[in-house]
Scaffold this motif. Structure first.
Motif, PDB file in Angstrom:
ATOM      1  N   ILE A 150       0.845  -1.207   0.000  1.00 27.52           N
ATOM      2  CA  ILE A 150       0.000   0.000   0.000  1.00 27.52           C
ATOM      3  C   ILE A 150       0.875   1.249   0.000  1.00 27.52           C
ATOM      4  O   ILE A 150       0.625   2.211  -0.755  1.00 27.52           O
ATOM      5  CB  ILE A 150      -0.934   0.012   1.228  1.00 27.52           C
ATOM      6  CG1 ILE A 150      -1.938  -1.146   1.186  1.00 27.52           C
ATOM      7  CG2 ILE A 150      -1.645   1.364   1.356  1.00 27.52           C
ATOM      8  CD1 ILE A 150      -3.049  -1.000   0.209  1.00 27.52           C
ATOM      9  N   LYS A 151       1.906   1.248   0.822  1.00 23.94           N
ATOM     10  CA  LYS A 151       2.808   2.399   0.893  1.00 23.94           C
ATOM     11  C   LYS A 151       3.432   2.689  -0.466  1.00 23.94           C
ATOM     12  O   LYS A 151       3.471   3.843  -0.919  1.00 23.94           O
ATOM     13  CB  LYS A 151       3.893   2.125   1.929  1.00 23.94           C
ATOM     14  CG  LYS A 151       4.855   3.293   2.138  1.00 23.94           C
ATOM     15  CD  LYS A 151       5.868   2.967   3.226  1.00 23.94           C
ATOM     16  CE  LYS A 151       6.825   4.127   3.459  1.00 23.94           C
ATOM     17  NZ  LYS A 151       7.804   3.817   4.531  1.00 23.94           N
ATOM     18  N   ASN A 152       3.889   1.645  -1.148  1.00 24.03           N
ATOM     19  CA  ASN A 152       4.517   1.825  -2.465  1.00 24.03           C
ATOM     20  C   ASN A 152       3.528   2.332  -3.504  1.00 24.03           C
ATOM     21  O   ASN A 152       3.891   3.118  -4.386  1.00 24.03           O
ATOM     22  CB  ASN A 152       5.147   0.507  -2.923  1.00 24.03           C
ATOM     23  CG  ASN A 152       6.376   0.146  -2.111  1.00 24.03           C
ATOM     24  OD1 ASN A 152       7.052   1.027  -1.593  1.00 24.03           O
ATOM     25  ND2 ASN A 152       6.658  -1.147  -1.991  1.00 24.03           N
ATOM     26  N   ILE A 153       2.287   1.880  -3.424  1.00 22.44           N
ATOM     27  CA  ILE A 153       1.258   2.332  -4.378  1.00 22.44           C
ATOM     28  C   ILE A 153       1.083   3.848  -4.283  1.00 22.44           C
ATOM     29  O   ILE A 153       1.061   4.558  -5.294  1.00 22.44           O
ATOM     30  CB  ILE A 153      -0.088   1.610  -4.119  1.00 22.44           C
ATOM     31  CG1 ILE A 153      -0.001   0.148  -4.562  1.00 22.44           C
ATOM     32  CG2 ILE A 153      -1.233   2.316  -4.852  1.00 22.44           C
ATOM     33  CD1 ILE A 153      -1.187  -0.690  -4.116  1.00 22.44           C
ATOM     34  N   PHE A 154       0.967   4.367  -3.056  1.00 19.90           N
ATOM     35  CA  PHE A 154       0.761   5.808  -2.881  1.00 19.90           C
ATOM     36  C   PHE A 154       2.026   6.601  -3.202  1.00 19.90           C
ATOM     37  O   PHE A 154       1.959   7.644  -3.870  1.00 19.90           O
ATOM     38  CB  PHE A 154       0.282   6.100  -1.461  1.00 19.90           C
ATOM     39  CG  PHE A 154      -1.177   5.826  -1.244  1.00 19.90           C
ATOM     40  CD1 PHE A 154      -2.139   6.740  -1.631  1.00 19.90           C
ATOM     41  CD2 PHE A 154      -1.604   4.648  -0.655  1.00 19.90           C
ATOM     42  CE1 PHE A 154      -3.496   6.501  -1.448  1.00 19.90           C
ATOM     43  CE2 PHE A 154      -2.955   4.385  -0.457  1.00 19.90           C
ATOM     44  CZ  PHE A 154      -3.901   5.306  -0.855  1.00 19.90           C
TER      45      PHE A 154
END
Length: 455
Positions: free
Chosen positions: A167-171
């Motif tokens: 999730i962190k990488n997506i944002f």
């Protein structure tokens, strides 16, 4: 030791000055807020009046802090998986942090949902979904959709912990500001909201104050330390440390807030607790129940019952007066008839908001007999209620309004307090007590004992 605490609201900027060594209010003032121009203008006018009253200079105060609900408050959108589970947990976390939840979404976000999110212009979006080790699809797909929106706001992820890195990488790959914290529901039915509430407050202090142009106040005072609703909630916690479990009702022009500091466990035999466990410190906000900005929606919510309070020939007049209040939001009642109408509107705001806040019992018939299920908090034995907000402080008919809190035999499955003692925040300082409680808990409790008195 001297303290001066401000509340920068959308309508008024208020200030209260204290001598904390004596537990005394030594000055107070309010002035129309100037958030849309220069926030420091209204603040400086309040300071000048308090300096005149006290003979002190602003530099003489040891503590100079503010809260704020200006520019629409802290607007939050909460997104989860199942409406009654992770979505509800994210909503509870947001409200408990002093936020204003403007919309909640569940399951996969649609195109129309995304368009609506852009239209609503939130300050923060909280993304939850999935217990730890649980659902992966919805948090990932919603993160991808949210990260592509043209929004320059903070996102908080508080879902399935197995997905945190992804999730962190997506944002981050879409240049979004993302905060990762513990899951609001790590296990089925278990709420874990303290960590996300801390993140919300951190984001409020770091980002939102600047985005709303409120950071200019730091040129004059020590800064804005929390949203006003959170300060009121912390003030209630100080009250509870003296008097035990309690409820607070705050009737305003736009909303009615209800806060409880109570376990709310079943008080009768043969009742089975169902649904999410409620947080010990709980806040709910009813955006359709106010006596000015929301007067029309409040009137529509209880029209039949409100009309019963007046003679038939007065009905049209009352409807017109409610429309007048909805437009003239700063109107202060000037005669007995208007005070009476305000009290009736406040009664129904209190009644409906309390009913939405407390728990309820559902009766289910089965082959094994009748089962009683409790959802939410049972507050029937709670015996302390604090009232604040203009209609509950200044209106001479406020005792009639407060009857809306009380349990009714006609609605036995709505778990409102049966025989509470009422206390009033007569000086309108609960927000200031909340701020002081984070610095000097003992002094905040002394202020509670002196100024939060029985009705």
């Amino acid at each position: 030791m001297k303290a001066i605490i401000f509340d920068i609201g959308s309508t008024f900027t208020k200030g209260v000055a204290f001598d904390l060594d004596k537990s005394e209010i030594i000055g107070r003032a309010k002035y129309p807020s100037t958030v849309n121009e220069d926030v420091t203008i209204g603040l400086q006018n309040v300071i000048s009046e308090i300096e005149r009253q006290t003979g002190l200079n602003i530099r003489d105060f040891n503590i100079k802090k503010a809260t704020s609900s200006a520019a629409g408050g802290l607007k939050i959108i909460a997104i989860g998986l199942v409406p009654d589970l992770t979505t509800e947990a994210a909503k509870k976390a947001s409200l408990g942090a002093g936020g204003k939840v403007i919309k909640i979404y569940s399951y996969e976000l649609t195109s129309s949902d995304l368009d609506e999110i852009l239209y609503l212009k939130p300050d923060i979006i909280i993304l939850a979904g999935g217990t730890d080790g649980g659902n992966r699809y919805y948090p990932i797909i919603n993160a991808k959709k949210l990260s592509r929106l043209p929004l320059n706001i903070p996102f908080i992820y508080a879902g399935n912990k197995d997905l945190q890195d992804e999730i962190k990488n997506i944002f981050l790959s879409n240049s979004k500001e993302i905060y990762i914290t513990e899951n609001v529901m790590p296990e089925y039915g278990v709420i874990n909201i303290e960590k996300v509430q801390n993140i919300i407050r951190e984001v409020f202090l770091r980002n939102i104050i600047h985005a709303k142009g409120l950071d200019k106040v730091q040129e004059i005072i020590d800064g804005i330390v929390m949203p006003t609703p959170l300060a009121v909630l912390k003030g209630l916690e100080s009250f509870s440390e003296i008097y035990g479990e309690c409820l607070l009702i705050d009737v305003g022009g736009a909303t009615t807030d209800v806060c409880s500091v109570a376990k709310g466990e079943p008080t009768q035999n043969n009742v089975i607790l169902k649904g999410l466990k409620e947080p010990y410190v709980k806040r709910s906000v009813e955006g359709d129940l106010g006596v000015r900005v929301s007067a029309l929606s409040l009137f529509e919510s209880a029209k039949k019952d409100i009309i019963k309070s007046f003679s038939h020939d007065k009905v049209k007049v009352i409807e017109e007066k409610v429309k007048f209040l909805n437009i003239n939001t700063s109107y202060i009642p000037k005669n007995d008839e208007d005070l009476h109408l305000d009290a009736i509107l406040a009664y129904f705001a209190v009644k409906i908001a309390t009913e939405r806040h407390v728990g309820h019992i559902e009766m289910v018939y089965t082959p094994m007999g009748t089962l009683l299920f409790q959802y939410g908090k049972d507050l029937r034995e709670l015996d302390k209620v604090v009232c604040t907000g203009g209609p509950l402080i200044y209106n001479p008919y406020r005792v009639e309004s407060l009857k809306g809190v009380i349990y009714s035999n006609d609605e036995p499955f709505i778990l409102k307090p049966k025989n509470p003692t009422f206390y009033v925040d007569k000086e309108y300082i609960m927000f200031a007590i909340g701020v002081i409680s984070e610095i000097y808990k003992d002094k905040s409790m002394s202020l509670v004992e002196k100024y939060i008195n029985k009705v």
